[in-house]
Design a protein around this motif. Structure first.
Motif, PDB file in Angstrom:
ATOM      1  N   LEU A 219       9.202 -49.413  10.728  1.00  0.00           N
ATOM      2  CA  LEU A 219       9.157 -47.807  10.938  1.00  0.00           C
ATOM      3  C   LEU A 219       8.045 -47.483   9.899  1.00  0.00           C
ATOM      4  O   LEU A 219       8.360 -46.318   9.115  1.00  0.00           O
ATOM      5  CB  LEU A 219      10.677 -47.382  10.427  1.00  0.00           C
ATOM      6  N   GLN A 220       6.810 -48.063   9.969  1.00  0.00           N
ATOM      7  CA  GLN A 220       5.641 -47.518   9.245  1.00  0.00           C
ATOM      8  C   GLN A 220       5.359 -46.051   9.294  1.00  0.00           C
ATOM      9  O   GLN A 220       5.270 -45.540   8.309  1.00  0.00           O
ATOM     10  CB  GLN A 220       4.647 -48.532   9.526  1.00  0.00           C
ATOM     11  N   LYS A 221       5.365 -45.745  10.413  1.00  0.00           N
ATOM     12  CA  LYS A 221       4.737 -44.354  10.814  1.00  0.00           C
ATOM     13  C   LYS A 221       5.808 -43.147   9.997  1.00  0.00           C
ATOM     14  O   LYS A 221       5.660 -42.244   9.313  1.00  0.00           O
ATOM     15  CB  LYS A 221       4.601 -43.943  12.121  1.00  0.00           C
ATOM     16  N   GLU A 222       7.235 -43.589  10.313  1.00  0.00           N
ATOM     17  CA  GLU A 222       8.220 -42.873   9.902  1.00  0.00           C
ATOM     18  C   GLU A 222       8.444 -42.844   8.338  1.00  0.00           C
ATOM     19  O   GLU A 222       8.749 -41.707   7.779  1.00  0.00           O
ATOM     20  CB  GLU A 222       9.647 -43.258  10.360  1.00  0.00           C
ATOM     21  N   VAL A 223       8.088 -44.071   7.647  1.00  0.00           N
ATOM     22  CA  VAL A 223       8.204 -44.118   6.296  1.00  0.00           C
ATOM     23  C   VAL A 223       7.360 -43.119   5.529  1.00  0.00           C
ATOM     24  O   VAL A 223       7.298 -42.348   4.610  1.00  0.00           O
ATOM     25  CB  VAL A 223       7.970 -45.503   5.829  1.00  0.00           C
TER      26      VAL A 223
ATOM     27  N   ARG B 162      15.869 -44.346  14.155  1.00  0.00           N
ATOM     28  CA  ARG B 162      15.611 -45.638  14.639  1.00  0.00           C
ATOM     29  C   ARG B 162      14.379 -45.938  15.204  1.00  0.00           C
ATOM     30  O   ARG B 162      13.597 -44.999  15.634  1.00  0.00           O
ATOM     31  CB  ARG B 162      16.821 -45.674  15.803  1.00  0.00           C
ATOM     32  N   PRO B 163      14.273 -47.310  15.150  1.00  0.00           N
ATOM     33  CA  PRO B 163      12.687 -47.583  15.808  1.00  0.00           C
ATOM     34  C   PRO B 163      12.798 -47.349  17.296  1.00  0.00           C
ATOM     35  O   PRO B 163      13.944 -47.381  17.977  1.00  0.00           O
ATOM     36  CB  PRO B 163      12.563 -49.161  15.534  1.00  0.00           C
ATOM     37  N   GLN B 164      11.450 -46.887  17.836  1.00  0.00           N
ATOM     38  CA  GLN B 164      11.577 -46.721  19.133  1.00  0.00           C
ATOM     39  C   GLN B 164      11.559 -48.172  19.826  1.00  0.00           C
ATOM     40  O   GLN B 164      11.258 -48.997  19.304  1.00  0.00           O
ATOM     41  CB  GLN B 164      10.103 -46.076  19.449  1.00  0.00           C
ATOM     42  N   LYS B 165      11.786 -47.979  21.165  1.00  0.00           N
ATOM     43  CA  LYS B 165      11.947 -49.247  22.075  1.00  0.00           C
ATOM     44  C   LYS B 165      10.518 -50.121  21.889  1.00  0.00           C
ATOM     45  O   LYS B 165      10.654 -51.533  21.733  1.00  0.00           O
ATOM     46  CB  LYS B 165      12.171 -48.944  23.566  1.00  0.00           C
ATOM     47  N   LYS B 166       9.385 -49.357  22.051  1.00  0.00           N
ATOM     48  CA  LYS B 166       8.081 -49.800  21.911  1.00  0.00           C
ATOM     49  C   LYS B 166       8.069 -50.971  20.525  1.00  0.00           C
ATOM     50  O   LYS B 166       7.542 -52.057  20.568  1.00  0.00           O
ATOM     51  CB  LYS B 166       7.165 -48.736  21.650  1.00  0.00           C
ATOM     52  N   GLU B 167       8.520 -50.369  19.555  1.00  0.00           N
ATOM     53  CA  GLU B 167       8.511 -51.247  18.200  1.00  0.00           C
ATOM     54  C   GLU B 167       9.446 -52.290  18.202  1.00  0.00           C
ATOM     55  O   GLU B 167       8.947 -53.422  17.866  1.00  0.00           O
ATOM     56  CB  GLU B 167       8.857 -50.297  16.936  1.00  0.00           C
ATOM     57  N   ILE B 168      10.907 -52.021  18.933  1.00  0.00           N
ATOM     58  CA  ILE B 168      11.532 -53.117  18.783  1.00  0.00           C
ATOM     59  C   ILE B 168      10.772 -54.649  19.682  1.00  0.00           C
ATOM     60  O   ILE B 168      11.354 -55.579  19.467  1.00  0.00           O
ATOM     61  CB  ILE B 168      12.921 -52.719  19.507  1.00  0.00           C
ATOM     62  N   LYS B 169      10.204 -54.066  20.619  1.00  0.00           N
ATOM     63  CA  LYS B 169       9.728 -55.097  21.641  1.00  0.00           C
ATOM     64  C   LYS B 169       8.560 -55.996  20.586  1.00  0.00           C
ATOM     65  O   LYS B 169       8.522 -57.059  20.939  1.00  0.00           O
ATOM     66  CB  LYS B 169       9.241 -54.358  22.614  1.00  0.00           C
TER      67      LYS B 169
ATOM     68  N   PRO C  13      11.175 -57.583  17.137  1.00  0.00           N
ATOM     69  CA  PRO C  13      12.599 -57.511  17.416  1.00  0.00           C
ATOM     70  C   PRO C  13      13.531 -57.330  16.062  1.00  0.00           C
ATOM     71  O   PRO C  13      14.748 -56.871  16.367  1.00  0.00           O
ATOM     72  CB  PRO C  13      12.773 -58.869  17.785  1.00  0.00           C
ATOM     73  N   ARG C  14      12.860 -57.907  14.980  1.00  0.00           N
ATOM     74  CA  ARG C  14      13.630 -57.769  13.748  1.00  0.00           C
ATOM     75  C   ARG C  14      13.945 -56.287  13.320  1.00  0.00           C
ATOM     76  O   ARG C  14      14.888 -55.939  12.521  1.00  0.00           O
ATOM     77  CB  ARG C  14      13.163 -58.229  12.571  1.00  0.00           C
ATOM     78  N   SER C  15      13.274 -55.298  13.985  1.00  0.00           N
ATOM     79  CA  SER C  15      13.290 -53.982  13.721  1.00  0.00           C
ATOM     80  C   SER C  15      14.900 -53.177  14.358  1.00  0.00           C
ATOM     81  O   SER C  15      14.867 -52.194  14.226  1.00  0.00           O
ATOM     82  CB  SER C  15      12.106 -53.183  14.020  1.00  0.00           C
ATOM     83  N   ARG C  16      15.307 -54.173  15.357  1.00  0.00           N
ATOM     84  CA  ARG C  16      16.405 -53.581  16.053  1.00  0.00           C
ATOM     85  C   ARG C  16      17.344 -52.689  15.440  1.00  0.00           C
ATOM     86  O   ARG C  16      17.723 -51.686  15.872  1.00  0.00           O
ATOM     87  CB  ARG C  16      16.613 -54.357  17.283  1.00  0.00           C
TER      88      ARG C  16
END
Ligand SMILES: C[S@@+](CC[C@H](N)C(=O)[O-])C[C@H]1O[C@@H](n2cnc3c(N)ncnc32)[C@H](O)[C@@H]1O
Length: 288
Positions: free
Chosen positions: A7-11, A265-272, A275-278
């Motif tokens: 979540l770098q952008k969100e942080v 929550r992370p977006q689908k793109k980030e989770i892909k 995966p640890r960000s899910r």
């Protein structure tokens, strides 16, 4: 593998760092978020980066805008005082373990690697996973699996651990995985999450006293942040998230304004990609 900050952008959005401000990254890890914050606070701002793992602190490059401390963040107030780190505009917690712990530490964080059962962030910590599985009572083991792993087969796993250690000490992750495999009915094994996930999570939380550390540090942040300063916490399981949510709720309007009505929550793109960000949830608040 290189650690990808979650979540770098969100942080950055919720910490909102500006030139010449000071920030604390209480879980610097491999430095991903720390470096992103430093870029925003140049030329005269500073980041105090804390991590409990000496190896991670030593692996970071020394920079003039970065003060590095190896310590448990439960001592945050003392650390800030010792370092005379003042006028804090934001504090970040990105909880849990980093990729380094899973992939390189050789301390048994991953059930996919055969390693000694250790699971400590800091080698100074006297408690290890091996001590828990070999010396704690059946009821103590069952309790942590239930409370910290939310494991429905807690009782059965605790029984199998006690039985197994009577014939030989449980020293490795793969020994433990085999014991769990025998305790979890096979129809529950080919699930989305690996059958050892909850047990490993529970033991790691216990070894590092993770929930107590979080509960004790959150009130300290209010004494450190300047008015208008921001608190951002990324958690990875419901027990942590509940602590953060309740902490914010109990102080809303008195000392905090909540900036995230619902956790981010992370977006689908980030989770892909990562995966640890899910399971990541970010909650932000601002000191009034
Ligand atoms: C998810 S990682 C942080 C990753 C980091 N944000 C990055 O971008 O590289 C969490 C880090 O918190 C550290 N940690 C966990 N509990 C801690 C505690 N009580 N005190 C200090 N550090 C802790 C771990 O050692 C780990 O490196």
């Amino acid at each position: 593998m290189v650690h990808i900050p979650v979540l770098q952008k969100e942080v950055l959005k919720y910490l909102d760092p500006k030139p010449n401000q000071n920030f604390i990254d209480a879980t610097t890890g491999e430095g991903g978020h720390t470096l992103a914050i430093i870029e925003q606070i140049l030329p005269n701002g500073k980041v105090l980066g804390i991590d409990w793992s000496q190896e991670l602190i030593q692996g970071l490059k020394v920079k003039s805008n970065l003060v590095l401390v190896c310590d448990n963040f439960v001592n945050l107030k003392e650390i800030v005082k010792r370092e005379r780190f003042l006028a804090v505009s934001g504090i970040l917690f990105d909880l849990g373990m980093s990729s380094w712990h899973l992939e390189e530490s050789k301390r048994g964080f991953s059930f996919l690697k055969n390693e000694p059962l250790d699971m400590r962030y800091s080698s100074q910590n006297p408690l290890t996973a091996e001590k828990i599985v070999n010396y704690w009572s059946k009821s103590e083991i069952e309790k942590i699996l239930r409370e910290y792993g939310e494991e429905r087969f807690a009782k059965k796993i605790a029984e199998k651990i006690i039985k197994a250690r009577k014939s030989e000490p449980i020293k490795t992750t793969f020994q433990l995985v085999e014991i769990i495999r025998k305790a979890v009915p096979s129809r529950h094994q080919p699930q989305k999450i690996h059958f050892a996930t909850r047990t490993f999570q529970a033991i790691r939380i216990t070894v590092n006293d993770e929930l107590n550390n979080l509960e004790k540090v959150l009130p300290q942040t209010l004494e450190i942040l300047k008015p208008g300063g921001r608190l951002v916490v990324i958690s990875f399981h419901s027990l942590e998230d509940r602590l953060v949510k309740n902490f914010y709720r109990d102080r809303v309007s008195i000392s905090l304004k909540i900036l995230t009505k619902k956790p981010i929550r992370p977006q689908k793109k980030e989770i892909k990609i990562n995966p640890r960000s899910r399971s990541a949830k970010l909650r932000a608040a601002q000191k009034i």
